[in-house]
Design an enzyme around this catalytic site. Sequence first.
Site, short mmCIF file in Angstrom:
data_model
loop_
_atom_site.label_atom_id
_atom_site.label_comp_id
_atom_site.label_asym_id
_atom_site.label_seq_id
_atom_site.Cartn_x
_atom_site.Cartn_y
_atom_site.Cartn_z
N TYR A 1 0.63 -1.08 -0.40
CA TYR A 1 -0.12 0.46 0.30
C TYR A 1 0.24 0.97 0.03
O TYR A 1 0.32 2.53 -0.48
CB TYR A 1 -0.86 0.03 0.90
CG TYR A 1 -2.21 -0.96 1.20
CD1 TYR A 1 -2.04 -1.98 0.65
CD2 TYR A 1 -3.50 -0.03 0.94
CE1 TYR A 1 -3.30 -2.78 0.53
CE2 TYR A 1 -4.74 -0.90 0.68
CZ TYR A 1 -4.51 -1.92 0.61
OH TYR A 1 -6.04 -3.32 0.02
N LYS B 1 2.19 -15.95 3.40
CA LYS B 1 2.72 -16.75 2.06
C LYS B 1 3.41 -16.80 2.22
O LYS B 1 4.40 -17.13 1.02
CB LYS B 1 1.41 -15.92 0.84
CG LYS B 1 1.84 -16.69 -0.64
CD LYS B 1 1.30 -17.80 -0.92
CE LYS B 1 0.88 -18.92 -1.69
NZ LYS B 1 0.05 -19.64 -1.86
N ASP C 1 -3.54 -18.74 0.82
CA ASP C 1 -5.10 -19.08 0.53
C ASP C 1 -5.91 -20.39 1.61
O ASP C 1 -7.14 -20.78 1.39
CB ASP C 1 -4.49 -19.79 -0.88
CG ASP C 1 -2.88 -20.29 -0.42
OD1 ASP C 1 -2.46 -20.17 0.37
OD2 ASP C 1 -2.26 -21.18 -1.21
N ASP D 1 -6.49 -6.81 3.63
CA ASP D 1 -7.67 -6.13 3.09
C ASP D 1 -8.55 -6.94 2.09
O ASP D 1 -9.64 -7.50 2.74
CB ASP D 1 -7.03 -5.54 1.85
CG ASP D 1 -8.65 -4.62 1.26
OD1 ASP D 1 -9.16 -4.51 1.18
OD2 ASP D 1 -8.02 -4.83 -0.34
N ASP E 1 -12.44 -9.30 3.72
CA ASP E 1 -13.67 -8.99 2.61
C ASP E 1 -14.46 -10.33 2.90
O ASP E 1 -15.87 -10.37 3.31
CB ASP E 1 -13.88 -8.76 1.62
CG ASP E 1 -14.15 -7.16 0.73
OD1 ASP E 1 -13.85 -5.73 2.03
OD2 ASP E 1 -13.83 -6.84 -0.13
C1 IPM Z 1 -10.59 -1.11 2.96
C2 IPM Z 1 -11.23 -0.92 0.95
C3 IPM Z 1 -9.66 0.23 1.22
C4 IPM Z 1 -8.81 -0.60 1.51
C5 IPM Z 1 -9.75 0.75 0.09
C6 IPM Z 1 -11.05 2.29 -0.32
C7 IPM Z 1 -8.07 1.34 -0.70
O1 IPM Z 1 -10.66 -2.02 0.84
O2 IPM Z 1 -10.94 -0.50 3.74
O3 IPM Z 1 -10.60 -2.21 2.85
O4 IPM Z 1 -7.52 -1.49 0.68
O5 IPM Z 1 -7.75 -0.76 3.07
MG MG Z 2 -10.95 -3.64 1.74
#
Ligand code: IPM
Ligand code: MG
Length: 344
Positions: A130, A180, A214, A238, A242
């Site tokens: 990042y 990884k 993974d 990140d 999700d």
């Molecule tokens: C998160 C989002 C951000 C990230 C994006 C919007 C830059 O996906 O907060 O997880 O990748 O950190």
């Molecule tokens: Mg994210």
Amino acid sequence: MKLGVIPGDGTGPEVVGEALKVLDATGVAVERVAFHLGAERYLSTGDTLPDDELARLKSMDALLLGAVGDPRVPPGVLERDLLLRIRFELDQYVNLRPVVRYPGVRTLIPSHTEADVNFVVVRENSEGLYTGAGGFHRKGTAHEVAVQESINTRHGVERIVRYAFELASTRRRKLTLVHKTNVLTYAGDLYQRVVNEVGAADYPDVERDYVHVDAACIYFLDQPSRFDVIVTDNMFGDIVTDLGAMIQGGMGIAAGGNINPDGVSMFEPIGGTAPDHTGKGTINPLAAIGAMHMLLNELGETDAAIRVDAGIRFASSKLHSMRAGEMGFTTREVGDLVVEGMPS
Ligand code: IPM
Ligand code: MG
């Protein structure tokens, strides 16, 4: 206490409104300071985060962010120059993302129970892929080179690993490194050595585990109870969070904190701006209210945080779904349910 509020774009202002309603119901005294940052500001003035606004953000005790992003803004502008800039400039090096299954929530994995899904992802939030290191060479030609480097410092890795161990020692005392190491033999090696060294020296009573990223995706679905605290780098964190949100019931319930343990932290629902739901009263505010719960905890307002958590649990058991538009209640009604469920 000064709370900086960045409602942002899309459904951000709606969910932030409910989080502030819940804050009011706790009775915790806070001065709110509004920040007009996000797509509207960028589209009308061209700026994302001017230096004086950044200085004002730094003078707050904590920040609450709704969401930023807009289809009219080129991808990357608000992400890099606003959201990531705040995380970096305020050195919010911990991205803390609890993965908790609240009562009554249905998810895509019917076999999971509430007891199965109860862990925390500690995502490194200040380096890795990042940082923006890298560049193009011969851009636009047939021999184009695009380099995107992952920066991992001993200092950065050690502070996130220590944070994760500290957290694990207050929980079920198990720390899993997710990386990884079989392919990323430099960055992964650094993480693994730091986990081993810090663990052996300072946290001998915390069990250490390692899972490839993974395979971690498999375990999130197949065996989430093996996790207590996960520590991982920025990019892997990140992605897996999700998936973590989905086993909680969706983005409508998933909250996170960008934490600087010695500075100003920023809390946010981890989902986006949901343009399709903007202004309709259909977005789920529980993630933003969960962010408020984390914020209160970070500020040491433990009693208020406990009451907010009880309110979220009351509301989650009433909602038909965590998904926007399918909750069986409006955004405001969900905020009201949380307040109703807060013990006095
Ligand atoms: C998160 C989002 C951000 C990230 C994006 C919007 C830059 O996906 O907060 O997880 O990748 O950190
Ligand atoms: Mg994210």
